[in-house]
Design a protein around this motif. Structure first.
Motif, PDB file in Angstrom:
ATOM      1  N   GLY A 168       2.834  14.725 -14.385  1.00 15.82           N
ATOM      2  CA  GLY A 168       4.142  15.348 -14.482  1.00 15.82           C
ATOM      3  C   GLY A 168       5.183  14.615 -13.653  1.00 15.82           C
ATOM      4  N   ALA A 169       6.438  14.906 -13.910  1.00 12.12           N
ATOM      5  CA  ALA A 169       7.544  14.178 -13.270  1.00 12.12           C
ATOM      6  C   ALA A 169       7.619  14.388 -11.766  1.00 12.12           C
ATOM      7  CB  ALA A 169       8.871  14.592 -13.913  1.00 12.12           C
ATOM      8  N   ASN A 170       6.981  15.427 -11.249  1.00 11.60           N
ATOM      9  CA  ASN A 170       7.057  15.706  -9.815  1.00 11.60           C
ATOM     10  C   ASN A 170       6.112  14.857  -8.965  1.00 11.60           C
ATOM     11  OD1 ASN A 170       9.004  17.739 -10.077  1.00 11.60           O
ATOM     12  ND2 ASN A 170       7.449  19.299 -10.462  1.00 11.60           N
ATOM     13  N   ARG A 171       5.156  14.166  -9.620  1.00 10.15           N
ATOM     14  CA  ARG A 171       4.159  13.411  -8.843  1.00 10.15           C
ATOM     15  C   ARG A 171       4.028  11.963  -9.312  1.00 10.15           C
ATOM     16  NH1 ARG A 171      -1.401  15.853  -8.866  1.00 10.15           N
ATOM     17  NH2 ARG A 171      -0.836  16.905 -10.812  1.00 10.15           N
ATOM     18  N   ILE A 172       5.087  11.430  -9.891  1.00 12.92           N
ATOM     19  CA  ILE A 172       5.080  10.038 -10.346  1.00 12.92           C
ATOM     20  C   ILE A 172       6.139   9.250  -9.590  1.00 12.92           C
ATOM     21  CG2 ILE A 172       5.607   8.520 -12.292  1.00 12.92           C
ATOM     22  CD1 ILE A 172       4.252  10.567 -14.107  1.00 12.92           C
ATOM     23  N   LEU A 173       5.749   8.070  -9.088  1.00  9.34           N
ATOM     24  CA  LEU A 173       6.639   7.215  -8.319  1.00  9.34           C
ATOM     25  C   LEU A 173       6.792   5.869  -9.028  1.00  9.34           C
ATOM     26  CD1 LEU A 173       5.122   9.198  -6.256  1.00  9.34           C
ATOM     27  CD2 LEU A 173       5.597   7.469  -4.521  1.00  9.34           C
ATOM     28  N   PHE A 174       8.008   5.363  -9.064  1.00 11.89           N
ATOM     29  CA  PHE A 174       8.251   4.022  -9.588  1.00 11.89           C
ATOM     30  C   PHE A 174       7.870   2.974  -8.555  1.00 11.89           C
ATOM     31  CE2 PHE A 174      11.550   0.631  -9.026  1.00 11.89           C
ATOM     32  CZ  PHE A 174      11.049  -0.255  -9.961  1.00 11.89           C
ATOM     33  N   GLU A 192      14.521  14.907 -13.838  1.00 15.59           N
ATOM     34  CA  GLU A 192      13.178  14.325 -13.844  1.00 15.59           C
ATOM     35  C   GLU A 192      13.246  12.822 -13.565  1.00 15.59           C
ATOM     36  OE1 GLU A 192      10.616  17.075 -16.937  1.00 15.59           O
ATOM     37  OE2 GLU A 192      12.156  15.748 -17.751  1.00 15.59           O
ATOM     38  N   GLN A 193      14.207  12.164 -14.173  1.00 13.53           N
ATOM     39  CA  GLN A 193      14.360  10.728 -13.949  1.00 13.53           C
ATOM     40  C   GLN A 193      14.691  10.429 -12.486  1.00 13.53           C
ATOM     41  OE1 GLN A 193      16.643   8.432 -16.871  1.00 13.53           O
ATOM     42  NE2 GLN A 193      16.580  10.186 -18.259  1.00 13.53           N
ATOM     43  N   LYS A 194      15.525  11.246 -11.908  1.00 15.43           N
ATOM     44  CA  LYS A 194      15.912  11.065 -10.503  1.00 15.43           C
ATOM     45  C   LYS A 194      14.695  11.172  -9.587  1.00 15.43           C
ATOM     46  CE  LYS A 194      19.426  12.787  -7.255  1.00 15.43           C
ATOM     47  NZ  LYS A 194      18.616  13.507  -6.258  1.00 15.43           N
ATOM     48  N   LYS A 195      13.805  12.088  -9.887  1.00 12.60           N
ATOM     49  CA  LYS A 195      12.580  12.250  -9.101  1.00 12.60           C
ATOM     50  C   LYS A 195      11.710  11.000  -9.198  1.00 12.60           C
ATOM     51  CE  LYS A 195      12.283  17.304  -9.476  1.00 12.60           C
ATOM     52  NZ  LYS A 195      11.529  18.433 -10.070  1.00 12.60           N
ATOM     53  N   ILE A 196      11.522  10.513 -10.409  1.00 11.30           N
ATOM     54  CA  ILE A 196      10.633   9.377 -10.643  1.00 11.30           C
ATOM     55  C   ILE A 196      11.177   8.098 -10.008  1.00 11.30           C
ATOM     56  CG2 ILE A 196       9.710   7.871 -12.463  1.00 11.30           C
ATOM     57  CD1 ILE A 196       9.736  10.577 -14.191  1.00 11.30           C
ATOM     58  N   TRP A 197      12.474   7.882 -10.106  1.00 15.34           N
ATOM     59  CA  TRP A 197      13.083   6.651  -9.601  1.00 15.34           C
ATOM     60  C   TRP A 197      13.215   6.624  -8.087  1.00 15.34           C
ATOM     61  CZ3 TRP A 197      12.696   2.720 -12.455  1.00 15.34           C
ATOM     62  CH2 TRP A 197      12.902   2.766 -13.840  1.00 15.34           C
ATOM     63  N   LEU A 218      -5.979  17.435  -8.899  1.00 22.81           N
ATOM     64  CA  LEU A 218      -5.854  17.663  -7.463  1.00 22.81           C
ATOM     65  C   LEU A 218      -4.384  17.605  -7.068  1.00 22.81           C
ATOM     66  CD1 LEU A 218      -8.795  15.362  -6.284  1.00 22.81           C
ATOM     67  CD2 LEU A 218      -8.851  17.833  -6.703  1.00 22.81           C
ATOM     68  N   PRO A 219      -3.830  18.676  -6.541  1.00 20.10           N
ATOM     69  CA  PRO A 219      -2.392  18.729  -6.242  1.00 20.10           C
ATOM     70  C   PRO A 219      -1.944  17.797  -5.125  1.00 20.10           C
ATOM     71  CG  PRO A 219      -3.508  20.663  -5.367  1.00 20.10           C
ATOM     72  CD  PRO A 219      -4.512  19.944  -6.219  1.00 20.10           C
ATOM     73  N   ASN A 220      -2.894  17.284  -4.341  1.00 26.25           N
ATOM     74  CA  ASN A 220      -2.544  16.380  -3.233  1.00 26.25           C
ATOM     75  C   ASN A 220      -2.526  14.912  -3.646  1.00 26.25           C
ATOM     76  OD1 ASN A 220      -5.406  16.653  -3.502  1.00 26.25           O
ATOM     77  ND2 ASN A 220      -5.708  15.695  -1.510  1.00 26.25           N
ATOM     78  N   VAL A 221      -2.639  14.647  -4.961  1.00 27.24           N
ATOM     79  CA  VAL A 221      -2.653  13.261  -5.452  1.00 27.24           C
ATOM     80  C   VAL A 221      -1.440  13.001  -6.337  1.00 27.24           C
ATOM     81  CG1 VAL A 221      -3.931  11.494  -6.714  1.00 27.24           C
ATOM     82  CG2 VAL A 221      -5.174  13.235  -5.403  1.00 27.24           C
ATOM     83  N   SER A 222      -0.685  11.956  -6.003  1.00 23.56           N
ATOM     84  CA  SER A 222       0.423  11.484  -6.826  1.00 23.56           C
ATOM     85  C   SER A 222       0.020  10.161  -7.463  1.00 23.56           C
ATOM     86  CB  SER A 222       1.682  11.314  -5.967  1.00 23.56           C
ATOM     87  OG  SER A 222       2.124  12.562  -5.456  1.00 23.56           O
ATOM     88  N   CYS A 223       0.920   9.544  -8.237  1.00 30.39           N
ATOM     89  CA  CYS A 223       0.569   8.319  -8.953  1.00 30.39           C
ATOM     90  C   CYS A 223       1.761   7.375  -9.030  1.00 30.39           C
ATOM     91  CB  CYS A 223       0.097   8.673 -10.363  1.00 30.39           C
ATOM     92  SG  CYS A 223      -0.434   7.251 -11.353  1.00 30.39           S
ATOM     93  N   LYS A 224       1.515   6.104  -8.732  1.00 26.30           N
ATOM     94  CA  LYS A 224       2.552   5.082  -8.870  1.00 26.30           C
ATOM     95  C   LYS A 224       2.449   4.422 -10.241  1.00 26.30           C
ATOM     96  CE  LYS A 224       2.812   3.773  -3.968  1.00 26.30           C
ATOM     97  NZ  LYS A 224       2.645   2.681  -2.982  1.00 26.30           N
ATOM     98  N   VAL A 225       3.554   4.445 -10.973  1.00 25.19           N
ATOM     99  CA  VAL A 225       3.644   3.659 -12.197  1.00 25.19           C
ATOM    100  C   VAL A 225       4.081   2.272 -11.757  1.00 25.19           C
ATOM    101  CG1 VAL A 225       4.851   3.345 -14.383  1.00 25.19           C
ATOM    102  CG2 VAL A 225       4.126   5.618 -13.683  1.00 25.19           C
TER     103      VAL A 225
END
Length: 275
Positions: A222-228, A259-264, A186-193
């Motif tokens: 993917g790196a576009n939907r992952i949050l630290f 990619e790292q900049k997006k996640i962090w 689902l493109p409207n769902v992101s994920c927190k690590v």
């Protein structure tokens, strides 16, 4: 900008905070902005998003008061009764607070079928009128229901907290992995690590314990939907902030700088519309 997308504050109350069990003695005390700010600075984190830990309107007010007094708190994920008859009017009032970005309900503590309730679905749908987000807090056994729930609300921006708390200490991965991959479709769902250390062996975990789970999450979202996120101070029962952050830092070292900049941080800024 490095953003911790998930942490908490509280003035400890033994009755209200009964979820903090005796074995979690280390966090049975107050945790406030003055405690976190030096930790963030030491670990190169520029700001944070504070998330509700208690299900009350007072909790949201408490978090907003601290956010208004501390610039490093960039956003608040509060609590509101999403099944209330007057929800729209209450959301309209909430929209006046610039740092209030979204809401969360502790679904992991609810009975099976909670996410299927029409009044709850109707309430979450109303969040879009005010650009509010919704944090999904569930156990692995609730991931299938979370997929059905989020699929029914394609215009709501969702983020999954704590990678759905897989049973890392037991090494269980298959069922969780299947359902995580489904939810990530689902493109409207992101994920927190976030929150991983508390699902591992608190006293004997190693960075490698998390690699199979991170492999699944990064492949799925993917790196576009992952949050630290840190899940501080809860993480302290198993790891200091720096050790917890190092788990992700070690894993993402193989990724590109972009990619790292997006996640962090960039993904958190975009998801929560942070200033």
């Amino acid at each position: 900008m490095v953003i911790d997308s998930h942490q908490h504050f509280w003035v400890y109350d033994e009755e209200r905070d009964s979820w903090i069990t005796p074995e979690m003695e280390k966090i049975r005390k107050n945790f406030l902005p003055a405690d976190l700010e030096p930790v963030l600075k030491t670990n190169g984190v520029d700001g944070c998003v504070v998330v509700q830990a208690d299900q009350s309107n007072q909790e949201t007010e408490f978090l907003l008061q601290m956010a208004e007094s501390n610039d490093f708190i960039k956003g608040v994920v509060g609590w509101i009764d999403l099944r209330a008859d007057n929800l729209y009017d209450r959301l309209e009032v909430c929209s006046q607070f610039e740092k209030l970005k979204g809401f969360r309900h502790v679904v992991q503590g609810e009975r099976d079928g909670f996410l299927e309730q029409p009044d709850f679905i109707k309430g979450v749908r109303q969040l879009t009128a005010f650009n509010f987000t919704y944090d999904i807090l569930v156990y692995p056994t609730q991931l299938e229901a979370s997929y059905i729930f989020a699929k029914e609300l394609p215009n709501v921006r969702f983020v999954l907290d704590h990678i759905a708390k897989p049973y890392i200490k037991k090494g269980e991965i298959e069922g969780w992995a299947k359902d995580i991959k489904k939810l990530a479709e689902l493109p409207n769902v992101s994920c927190k690590v976030s929150g991983m250390v508390t699902e591992a062996d608190w006293y004997n975990w190693k960075n490698e314990d998390f690699t199979p789970y991170l492999d699944i999450v990064f492949e799925a979202f993917g790196a576009n939907r992952i949050l630290f996120g840190s899940d501080w101070p809860v993480c302290l029962v198993a790891a200091e902030y720096g050790a917890m952050k190092d788990i992700l830092a070690t894993y993402v070292a193989k990724l590109s700088k972009d990619e790292q900049k997006k996640i962090w941080g960039d993904n958190a800024v975009k998801f929560y519309s942070l200033d």
